[in-house]
Design an enzyme around this catalytic site. Structure first.
Site, short mmCIF file in Angstrom:
data_model
loop_
_atom_site.label_atom_id
_atom_site.label_comp_id
_atom_site.label_asym_id
_atom_site.label_seq_id
_atom_site.Cartn_x
_atom_site.Cartn_y
_atom_site.Cartn_z
N ARG A 55 0.88 -1.18 0.00
CA ARG A 55 0.00 0.00 0.00
C ARG A 55 0.91 1.22 0.00
O ARG A 55 1.70 1.41 0.92
CB ARG A 55 -0.92 -0.01 1.22
CG ARG A 55 -1.66 1.31 1.40
CD ARG A 55 -2.79 1.24 2.40
NE ARG A 55 -3.92 0.51 1.87
CZ ARG A 55 -5.16 0.58 2.36
NH1 ARG A 55 -5.43 1.36 3.40
NH2 ARG A 55 -6.14 -0.11 1.82
N HIS A 80 -7.38 0.73 -6.52
CA HIS A 80 -7.60 -0.13 -5.35
C HIS A 80 -8.23 -1.44 -5.85
O HIS A 80 -9.39 -1.75 -5.57
CB HIS A 80 -8.51 0.59 -4.35
CG HIS A 80 -8.48 0.02 -2.95
ND1 HIS A 80 -7.66 -1.04 -2.58
CD2 HIS A 80 -9.18 0.36 -1.84
CE1 HIS A 80 -7.86 -1.31 -1.30
NE2 HIS A 80 -8.77 -0.48 -0.83
N GLN A 112 -9.97 -4.21 -3.51
CA GLN A 112 -11.26 -3.77 -2.97
C GLN A 112 -12.37 -3.98 -4.00
O GLN A 112 -13.42 -4.55 -3.70
CB GLN A 112 -11.19 -2.29 -2.58
CG GLN A 112 -12.53 -1.72 -2.12
CD GLN A 112 -12.92 -2.15 -0.72
OE1 GLN A 112 -12.15 -1.99 0.19
NE2 GLN A 112 -14.11 -2.69 -0.57
N ASP A 128 -17.50 6.98 -1.60
CA ASP A 128 -16.22 6.87 -0.88
C ASP A 128 -15.91 8.26 -0.33
O ASP A 128 -16.54 9.25 -0.71
CB ASP A 128 -15.13 6.41 -1.88
CG ASP A 128 -13.78 6.11 -1.22
OD1 ASP A 128 -13.71 5.99 0.01
OD2 ASP A 128 -12.78 6.00 -1.97
N CYS A 177 -16.47 1.42 0.65
CA CYS A 177 -15.32 0.56 0.99
C CYS A 177 -14.86 0.77 2.43
O CYS A 177 -14.16 -0.07 2.97
CB CYS A 177 -14.19 0.77 0.00
SG CYS A 177 -13.42 2.40 0.08
N ARG A 227 -13.62 -8.83 1.85
CA ARG A 227 -12.20 -8.55 1.60
C ARG A 227 -11.36 -9.80 1.92
O ARG A 227 -10.47 -10.17 1.18
CB ARG A 227 -11.70 -7.38 2.46
CG ARG A 227 -12.36 -6.03 2.24
CD ARG A 227 -12.16 -5.47 0.85
NE ARG A 227 -10.78 -5.43 0.43
CZ ARG A 227 -9.87 -4.49 0.77
NH1 ARG A 227 -10.25 -3.48 1.51
NH2 ARG A 227 -8.63 -4.53 0.32
N1 CP Z 1 -11.36 -0.29 2.38
C1 CP Z 1 -10.09 -0.29 2.81
O1 CP Z 1 -9.14 -0.47 2.03
O2 CP Z 1 -9.94 -0.10 4.15
P1 CP Z 1 -8.57 0.10 4.94
O3 CP Z 1 -8.00 1.44 4.54
O4 CP Z 1 -8.96 0.04 6.37
O5 CP Z 1 -7.63 -1.01 4.54
N1 NVA Z 2 -10.17 6.47 -1.55
C1 NVA Z 2 -9.79 6.09 -0.22
C2 NVA Z 2 -10.02 4.63 -0.02
C3 NVA Z 2 -9.67 4.15 1.36
C4 NVA Z 2 -9.82 2.65 1.50
C5 NVA Z 2 -8.34 6.45 0.04
O1 NVA Z 2 -7.51 6.27 -0.84
O2 NVA Z 2 -8.05 6.94 1.13
#
Ligand code: CP
Ligand code: NVA
Length: 305
Positions: free
Chosen positions: A106, A133, A136, A224, A264, A292
């Protein structure tokens, strides 16, 4: 199942059959676990998780998923590794490839993942970048297929920021030929290249700045956060500019009667989604979060198992 790709950096890496196959396999693993059908294809394997941004769901579902498949994980951040002291990615990639069997990463830039794949010799999985992502959205497809019984022939709606999630939904729409309507304020629309690619691949995409137009009759309604990780400094400005995009009961009443709501998470109640919707009967967000785990297992089994 095996995949034709070594890495999962974007849904674009998969064929339509592979997307459907991962959804089917995740459903199988989900049903199999309580029934005692618990394959351990990651026995003796170690997966390193490198997270440069916060995470609850992605981190825990990957860690639990690896454990359930018989493997082990090592969790690293840039704060507690030499990455935070400027050791080059290309060096990190070559070193970690000699210890572990896969990287789940990440980070901010998508190019970080490309660099890791160029220099490392092990599979790399995108656990969220500023651009995509994929894990997800793959698991969200599982959630839709469970609730609606199908993926095709539905109208999907995206409300809010044209962000990493919107991009991965565009890629899923491209793979499966889905109909996707996005409502994003001016200046917050998805990347034009990703949009054009989705359309060229046969996705039916409508882009508007009118949330009511996008949600009208929709079967799957997605939203989101307005400020993603790394955009915290811009949150106040975004709160002003995204007025009218809050998914509340009134806006949701324009969707199909049996529309399902996805988010998400983490959610900001009262901003992109109202409490009444998040806690209401159409929200599928807890199922979505659970899925997930099952999808991470399907992905890891296919890439590392
Ligand atoms: N939806 C998601 O990716 O959540 P986190 O940021 O908690 O991993
Ligand atoms: N769009 C959001 C998703 C978090 C899971 C971010 O990147 O923070």
């Amino acid at each position: 199942m095996r995949l034709n790709t070594k890495h999962l950096l974007t849904i674009r890496d998969l064929s339509p059959d592979e997307v459907r196959g991962l959804v089917a396999r995740a459903a199988e693993l989900k049903a199999g676990w309580p029934a005692g059908n618990r394959p351990r294809p990651l026995t003796d394997k170690v997966v390193a998780l490198i997270f440069e941004k916060a995470s609850t769901r992605t981190r825990v579902s990957f860690e639990v998923g690896v454990a359930q498949l018989g493997g082990r994980t090592i969790f690293m951040t840039n704060r507690d590794s030499q990455l935070g002291r400027s050791e080059p990615l290309k060096d990190t990639a070559r070193v970690l490839s000699r210890y572990v069997d896969a990287l789940v990463v990440r980070t901010f830039g998508q190019e970080v993942l490309t660099e890791l794949t160029n220099y490392g010799s092990i599979p790399v999985v995108n656990a969220l970048t500023d651009r995509y992502h994929p894990c997800q959205v793959l698991s969200d497809l599982l959630t839709v297929s469970e609730v609606k019984g199908r993926l095709e022939g539905l109208t999907y709606c995206w409300l809010g920021d044209g962000n990493n999630m919107a991009h991965s939904w565009l890629e899923a729409a491209a793979k499966l030929g889905l109909s996707l309507r996005l409502a994003c304020p001016e200046g917050f629309q998805p990347d034009p290249g990703i949009l054009a690619h989705a359309r060229a691949q046969g996705a039916e995409v409508l882009l508007t700045d009118d949330p009511r137009q996008a949600i009208a009759g929709a079967d799957v309604v997605n939203t989101d956060v307005w400020a993603s990780m790394g955009q915290e400094d811009d949150a106040d400005r975004r709160r002003r500019l995204f007025g009218g995009y809050t998914l509340d009961a009134k806006l949701l009443s324009l969707a199909a009667k049996d529309a399902m709501v996805l988010h998400c998470l983490p959610a900001h109640r009262g901003e992109e989604i109202a409490e009444e919707v998040l806690e209401g009967p159409q929200a599928q967000v807890w199922r979505q979060a659970e899925n997930r785990l099952h999808m991470q297992k399907a992905i890891l089994e296919a890439l590392v198992g």
